[in-house]
Scaffold this active site. Structure first.
Site, PDB file in Angstrom:
ATOM      1  N   PHE A 121       0.857  -1.185   0.000  1.00 13.15           N
ATOM      2  CA  PHE A 121       0.000   0.000   0.000  1.00 13.15           C
ATOM      3  C   PHE A 121       0.892   1.233   0.000  1.00 13.15           C
ATOM      4  O   PHE A 121       1.735   1.394   0.880  1.00 13.15           O
ATOM      5  CB  PHE A 121      -0.933   0.025   1.225  1.00 13.15           C
ATOM      6  N   ASP A 206       9.416   2.555   1.494  1.00 12.23           N
ATOM      7  CA  ASP A 206       8.252   3.299   1.998  1.00 12.23           C
ATOM      8  C   ASP A 206       8.190   3.063   3.509  1.00 12.23           C
ATOM      9  O   ASP A 206       7.775   2.001   3.969  1.00 12.23           O
ATOM     10  CB  ASP A 206       6.985   2.791   1.297  1.00 12.23           C
ATOM     11  N   LYS A 235       2.909   9.943   8.360  1.00 15.23           N
ATOM     12  CA  LYS A 235       2.222   9.480   9.570  1.00 15.23           C
ATOM     13  C   LYS A 235       2.779  10.100  10.845  1.00 15.23           C
ATOM     14  O   LYS A 235       2.533  11.253  11.116  1.00 15.23           O
ATOM     15  CB  LYS A 235       2.271   7.946   9.624  1.00 15.23           C
TER      16      LYS A 235
HETATM   17  N1  PLP Z   1       2.504   4.191   2.551  1.00 16.34           N
HETATM   18  C1  PLP Z   1       2.199   3.367   3.544  1.00 16.34           C
HETATM   19  C2  PLP Z   1       3.113   2.241   3.878  1.00 16.34           C
HETATM   20  C3  PLP Z   1       1.018   3.557   4.288  1.00 16.34           C
HETATM   21  O1  PLP Z   1       0.726   2.723   5.290  1.00 16.34           O
HETATM   22  C4  PLP Z   1       0.176   4.639   3.968  1.00 16.34           C
HETATM   23  C5  PLP Z   1      -1.087   4.859   4.706  1.00 16.34           C
HETATM   24  O2  PLP Z   1      -1.619   4.032   5.372  1.00 16.34           O
HETATM   25  C6  PLP Z   1       0.537   5.472   2.910  1.00 16.34           C
HETATM   26  C7  PLP Z   1       1.706   5.231   2.226  1.00 16.34           C
HETATM   27  C8  PLP Z   1      -0.325   6.642   2.527  1.00 16.34           C
HETATM   28  O3  PLP Z   1      -0.232   7.636   3.469  1.00 16.34           O
HETATM   29  P1  PLP Z   1      -1.300   8.842   3.515  1.00 16.34           P
HETATM   30  O4  PLP Z   1      -2.607   8.244   3.904  1.00 16.34           O
HETATM   31  O5  PLP Z   1      -0.721   9.791   4.518  1.00 16.34           O
HETATM   32  O6  PLP Z   1      -1.347   9.421   2.150  1.00 16.34           O
END
Ligand code: PLP
Length: 379
Positions: A121, A206, A235
């Site tokens: 994700f 990520d 986050k």
């Molecule tokens: N990358 C990862 C690993 C995530 O867990 C998330 C959100 O849960 C995101 C990206 C996306 O982040 P945002 O919701 O702040 O756009």
């Protein structure tokens, strides 16, 4: 708009690992703000930093220097791999920036393809939806941007096979969060690192969910003894306020020329002051030690629950990023825990996700485990 599935409570107050709803009921929060409130709710250092900063200046445009942004960039850089930092406002934007960076990097040689993982994700913008390895996230938004391929997570041969002369980046979470708390193995990551290094492919980690101490190291990659070319953060970086960052290895950071990318809100004095307070709290309050201790304790408690409740198939995780795989649907368990004033999450239908704040105490872990035990005994 009703894009969210919502539990029937309205939260109005928080302190540490506790939150209160509009009726004054107290809850133990083991999934604070979807991992945003990593230090717990309203950490005093973050509250004070925001309070003090908003009296001075809240926002300045990125056309002027911003000393707090420079300070934060320096801190992120010094505590990771010495890279340069671009600030934005969310995880999706940090990953979007990383994808754009990779495209620009590969452009002179016609390379643009990004390989990411099944069940990954990476966000909800079109490019990050394209990078995300879950069909349900993409459904209805086609046609998506081209140049994305997905391969099995923790399968090095699959990654190697997918690489072509068009490949410019490999993007991977160290622990798949939304994908169900799947931990990347050491052999896999060092294999990926080797593949990327040999072919001048950018390795993007990520760390939106794993970053800022969640796994017991400041950044998840630090468990693996290797470094990425790009790391993305968001986050819990801002302790509750929206701030994202893309960190790029210094030697290649000039790939994006002036004017090629931007974010109006990115890295404002207000959010940078909060993020600086987060770093300070992690350091001064020795929170990584607490994550390691409490993480181990939480895993041991869950193993005991597993021995008692056959519905638990597997426990996995690192630090305070923990998944409990069930042999049946987890939603009723989450709902029952909420009724008993414990907030947890369920992902991929059968995986309970526990991500208590870094400041969590043994007593709070015991209370959460007591509630989970009761619920599992009844369900
Ligand atoms: N990358 C990862 C690993 C995530 O867990 C998330 C959100 O849960 C995101 C990206 C996306 O982040 P945002 O919701 O702040 O756009």
């Amino acid at each position: 708009m009703s894009v969210y599935t919502q539990s029937p409570i309205a939260l109005v107050k928080g302190k540490g690992a506790k939150v209160w709803d509009i009726e004054g009921k107290e809850y133990l929060d083991f999934f604070p703000g979807w991992a945003v409130s990593g230090l717990g709710h309203c950490h005093p250092r973050v509250v004070n930093a925001i309070k003090n900063q908003c009296k001075k200046i809240i926002h300045v445009s990125n056309n002027y220097y911003n000393n707090l942004q420079l300070k934060l960039a320096r801190l992120i850089s010094d505590s990771s791999f010495g890279g340069k930092v671009f600030f934005c406002n969310s995880g999706a934007e940090a990953n979007e920036a990383a994808i754009k960076f990779a495209r620009m990097y590969g452009h002179p040689k016609g390379r643009f393809e990004v390989i990411s993982m099944e069940n990954s994700f990476h966000g909800r913008t079109l490019a990050t939806v394209a990078a995300t390895g879950q069909a349900k996230i993409k459904k209805g938004f086609e046609p998506l941007p081209e140049g994305f391929k997905h391969v099995r997570f923790n399968d090095l041969a699959a990654a190697e096979e997918a690489i072509t002369e068009k490949t410019v980046a490999v993007m991977v979470e160290l622990i798949q969060g939304e994908g169900g708390i799947n931990v990347a193995s050491k052999e896999y990551l060092s294999g990926l690192k080797g593949l990327c290094r040999d072919r001048d492919i950018l390795l993007i980690f990520d760390e939106v969910q794993t970053g800022m101490g969640r796994t017991g190291k400041l950044f998840g990659y630090q468990h693996y003894g290797l470094e990425p070319d790009i790391m993305t953060l968001a986050k819990s970086l801002g302790g509750g306020v929206p701030v994202g960052a893309m960190v790029v290895r210094k030697e290649i950071a000039n790939t994006l020329p002036r004017g090629s990318h931007a974010s109006t809100f990115g890295g404002s004095p207000l959010v940078c002051s909060a993020a600086l307070a987060v770093f300070k709290a992690i350091d001064k309050e020795r929170l990584l030690d607490n994550v390691n201790k409490m993480g181990e304790y939480l895993l041991s408690c869950l193993e005991r629950l597993k021995a008692k409740h056959p519905v638990i198939k597997e426990i996995r995780g690192v630090g305070l990023m923990v998944g409990v795989e069930l042999s049946k649907e987890g939603k009723p368990i989450v709902e029952e825990c909420l009724k008993r004033r414990l907030l947890i999450n369920c992902t991929q239908e059968r995986i309970l996700r526990l991500m208590p704040p870094l400041i969590v105490t043994k007593k709070q872990v015991d209370r959460a485990m007591g509630i989970l035990d009761e619920v599992l005994s009844e369900k």
